[in-house]
Design a protein around this motif. Structure first.
Motif, PDB file in Angstrom:
ATOM      1  N   LEU A 117      32.637 100.422  29.460  1.00 13.26           N
ATOM      2  CA  LEU A 117      31.583  99.407  29.526  1.00 13.26           C
ATOM      3  C   LEU A 117      32.031  98.202  30.342  1.00 13.26           C
ATOM      4  CD1 LEU A 117      30.562  99.392  25.743  1.00 13.26           C
ATOM      5  CD2 LEU A 117      29.207 100.303  27.623  1.00 13.26           C
ATOM      6  N   GLY A 118      33.301  98.232  30.779  1.00 13.48           N
ATOM      7  CA  GLY A 118      33.859  97.075  31.466  1.00 13.48           C
ATOM      8  C   GLY A 118      34.144  95.952  30.482  1.00 13.48           C
ATOM      9  N   PHE A 119      34.414  96.317  29.230  1.00 11.64           N
ATOM     10  CA  PHE A 119      34.605  95.350  28.150  1.00 11.64           C
ATOM     11  C   PHE A 119      36.005  95.512  27.587  1.00 11.64           C
ATOM     12  CE2 PHE A 119      33.971  94.264  23.570  1.00 11.64           C
ATOM     13  CZ  PHE A 119      33.651  92.935  23.739  1.00 11.64           C
ATOM     14  N   ASP A 120      36.729  94.416  27.462  1.00 12.75           N
ATOM     15  CA  ASP A 120      38.097  94.455  26.954  1.00 12.75           C
ATOM     16  C   ASP A 120      38.094  94.191  25.458  1.00 12.75           C
ATOM     17  OD1 ASP A 120      40.867  94.614  26.875  1.00 12.75           O
ATOM     18  OD2 ASP A 120      41.130  92.487  27.345  1.00 12.75           O
ATOM     19  N   PHE A 126      31.049  94.710  21.393  1.00 10.09           N
ATOM     20  CA  PHE A 126      30.337  94.471  22.655  1.00 10.09           C
ATOM     21  C   PHE A 126      29.003  93.791  22.341  1.00 10.09           C
ATOM     22  CE2 PHE A 126      27.523  95.854  26.141  1.00 10.09           C
ATOM     23  CZ  PHE A 126      28.259  95.415  27.223  1.00 10.09           C
ATOM     24  N   PRO A 127      28.651  92.705  23.045  1.00  9.42           N
ATOM     25  CA  PRO A 127      27.384  92.010  22.779  1.00  9.42           C
ATOM     26  C   PRO A 127      26.201  92.856  23.249  1.00  9.42           C
ATOM     27  CG  PRO A 127      28.532  90.994  24.628  1.00  9.42           C
ATOM     28  CD  PRO A 127      29.438  92.058  24.094  1.00  9.42           C
TER      29      PRO A 127
END
Length: 152
Positions: A117-120, A126-127
């Motif tokens: 998701l390109g989320f660390d 994740f929002p």
């Protein structure tokens, strides 16, 4: 927040146990969050967890389970997905009855990192809500809270 000797020892113990990721973002915590994390972490018996892992996951006494007859759980399709309105309402009423009787439990299973998701961070953080940017975990928790309030 500056790490104390006790905090450093605790982090070191978690790293030795392969659980150092718990403290990955510790520097982003407020002082009260930092304190709460370290209090919770200090209450965890890492030796007992390692013994349980060895016993149940690394060739110890693992019971064999026959999954050959395992099938998906039954469900009632939503009316807009071809299901019966009557069956859906009966299922909804059964759910309300079970919640009121305290026969329902809820949990969220972590889905791993949000890398794709390109989320660390964990996917559940994740929002996902478009306006208030609430996480999936928060949305689940709020839904559970509202059901608890609504049905006592």
């Amino acid at each position: 927040m500056k790490e104390t000797d006790a905090s450093k020892i605790l982090i070191n113990n978690f790293e030795k146990a392969g659980q150092g990721q718990i403290f990955k973002h510790v520097e982003a915590l407020s002082p009260s969050e930092h304190r709460a994390l370290f209090e919770q972490a200090a209450s965890i018996d890492l030796d007992e967890i390692n013994q349980l892992v060895d016993l149940h996951l690394k060739g110890g006494k693992v019971a064999s389970v026959d999954f050959s007859k395992l099938q998906p759980a039954p469900y009632v399709a939503l009316p807009q997905s071809g299901g019966s309105k009557e069956a859906w309402e009966a299922a909804r009423q059964a759910g309300i009855k079970a919640i009121k009787a305290g026969e329902v439990a809820a949990f969220t299973v972590a889905g791993g990192q949000g890398t794709r998701l390109g989320f660390d961070g964990p996917k559940g953080t994740f929002p996902t809500s478009p306006v208030k940017h609430k996480s999936l975990f928060q949305l689940f928790a709020e839904k559970i809270l509202r059901a608890s309030e609504r049905y006592g």
